[in-house]
Design a protein around this motif. Structure first.
Motif, mmCIF file in Angstrom:
data_model
loop_
_atom_site.group_PDB
_atom_site.id
_atom_site.type_symbol
_atom_site.label_atom_id
_atom_site.label_comp_id
_atom_site.label_asym_id
_atom_site.label_seq_id
_atom_site.Cartn_x
_atom_site.Cartn_y
_atom_site.Cartn_z
ATOM 1 N N ALA A 1 0.840 -1.198 0.000
ATOM 2 C CA ALA A 1 0.000 0.000 0.000
ATOM 3 C C ALA A 1 0.878 1.252 0.000
ATOM 4 O O ALA A 1 1.786 1.392 0.807
ATOM 5 N N ARG A 2 0.621 2.126 -0.951
ATOM 6 C CA ARG A 2 1.344 3.397 -1.065
ATOM 7 C C ARG A 2 0.323 4.505 -1.332
ATOM 8 O O ARG A 2 -0.672 4.285 -2.015
ATOM 9 N N HIS A 3 0.620 5.677 -0.788
ATOM 10 C CA HIS A 3 -0.286 6.815 -0.942
ATOM 11 C C HIS A 3 0.465 8.019 -1.468
ATOM 12 O O HIS A 3 1.669 8.164 -1.266
ATOM 13 N N GLU A 4 -0.280 8.874 -2.140
ATOM 14 C CA GLU A 4 0.271 10.155 -2.556
ATOM 15 C C GLU A 4 -0.526 11.242 -1.858
ATOM 16 O O GLU A 4 -1.630 11.013 -1.362
ATOM 17 N N TYR A 5 0.052 12.422 -1.819
ATOM 18 C CA TYR A 5 -0.550 13.560 -1.144
ATOM 19 C C TYR A 5 -0.775 14.650 -2.178
ATOM 20 O O TYR A 5 0.166 15.147 -2.781
ATOM 21 N N VAL A 6 -2.044 14.977 -2.380
ATOM 22 C CA VAL A 6 -2.446 15.887 -3.442
ATOM 23 C C VAL A 6 -3.086 17.123 -2.823
ATOM 24 O O VAL A 6 -3.892 17.027 -1.897
ATOM 25 N N LEU A 7 -2.718 18.283 -3.347
ATOM 26 C CA LEU A 7 -3.302 19.529 -2.856
ATOM 27 C C LEU A 7 -4.816 19.544 -3.060
ATOM 28 O O LEU A 7 -5.311 19.154 -4.109
#
Length: 166
Positions: free
Chosen positions: A77-83
C-alpha cells in the motif's frame, strides 16, 4: 502558572493561519506540492526531512484539509498527497513569502526566482486589492476593522468605524 492560549483558539485569523501553516516544514512541503511532488519519498529526498517529522506534518496537512491522501499502489500500500482546493489557495501566500525573502538578497544571491511561464521573464509578485488593483503594502491606506463575528477584544482593538481608530 496560567496555561498558554493555543494559537488556533484565538480569534485573530492570522493566529489561526499560523496554527495551520506556520511550522516551517509545512511551508516547505506545500512548496514541494506546488512543484508537483506528491509522494512521501519525493518529499523526504528533496527536503532531507526525517520520516517521523514528515509523517507528522503530512498527517496535519491532511487533517487541516490542505492535502488529500490518495492510494496509488495496493501491494504494498502506497499513498500520494495531493493539494486540495484549500491547499492550492495558499500558493499566493507562499509565492509572496518567497518574494519577500528574495527582495532582501542581491540578484546574484537568489537561488530561485519567479518567472512568467510563457516568456521566462522574471516577475515581481505583489499583493493587491482585487477591486482597485492598489498595492496593499501601504499600511496607512489599508487598515483592519472588526468583522461581524468579532468578540469584545477584537472590536476594541479594531473599531468598526475606521475614524474611531487610535
Amino acid at each position: 502558572m496560567a496555561s498558554r492560549i493555543r494559537l488556533e483558539d484565538r480569534e485573530c485569523p492570522l493566529s489561526t493561519t499560523v496554527a495551520h501553516v506556520g511550522e516551517w516544514w509545512t511551508l516547505l512541503i506545500l512548496h514541494d506540492c506546488f512543484d508537483g511532488y506528491t509522494r512521501f519519498d519525493q518529499f523526504q529526498e528533496n527536503l532531507g526531512i526525517s520520516s517521523s517529522m514528515l509523517t507528522t506534518r503530512l498527517k496535519a496537512l491532511v487533517g487541516d484539509r490542505l492535502l488529500e491522501r490518495r492510494p496509488y499502489q495496493t501491494n504494498p500500500a502506497r499513498h500520494e498527497y495531493v493539494l486540495t482546493d484549500l491547499g492550492r489557495s495558499l500558493r499566493p501566500v507562499i509565492v509572496a513569502l518567497a518574494a519577500w525573502g528574495n527582495a532582501r538578497l542581491a540578484p546574484d544571491q537568489r537561488s530561485m526566482i519567479l518567472v512568467d511561464a510563457a516568456t521566462g521573464e522574471e516577475v515581481e509578485p505583489v499583493v493587491v486589492d482585487a477591486a482597485t488593483g492598489r498595492r496593499l503594502d501601504d499600511s496607512e491606506a489599508f487598515v483592519y476593522t472588526s468583522g461581524p463575528a468579532a468578540g469584545r477584544a477584537m472590536r476594541t482593538r479594531y473599531p468598526r468605524d475606521v475614524k474611531e481608530r487610535p
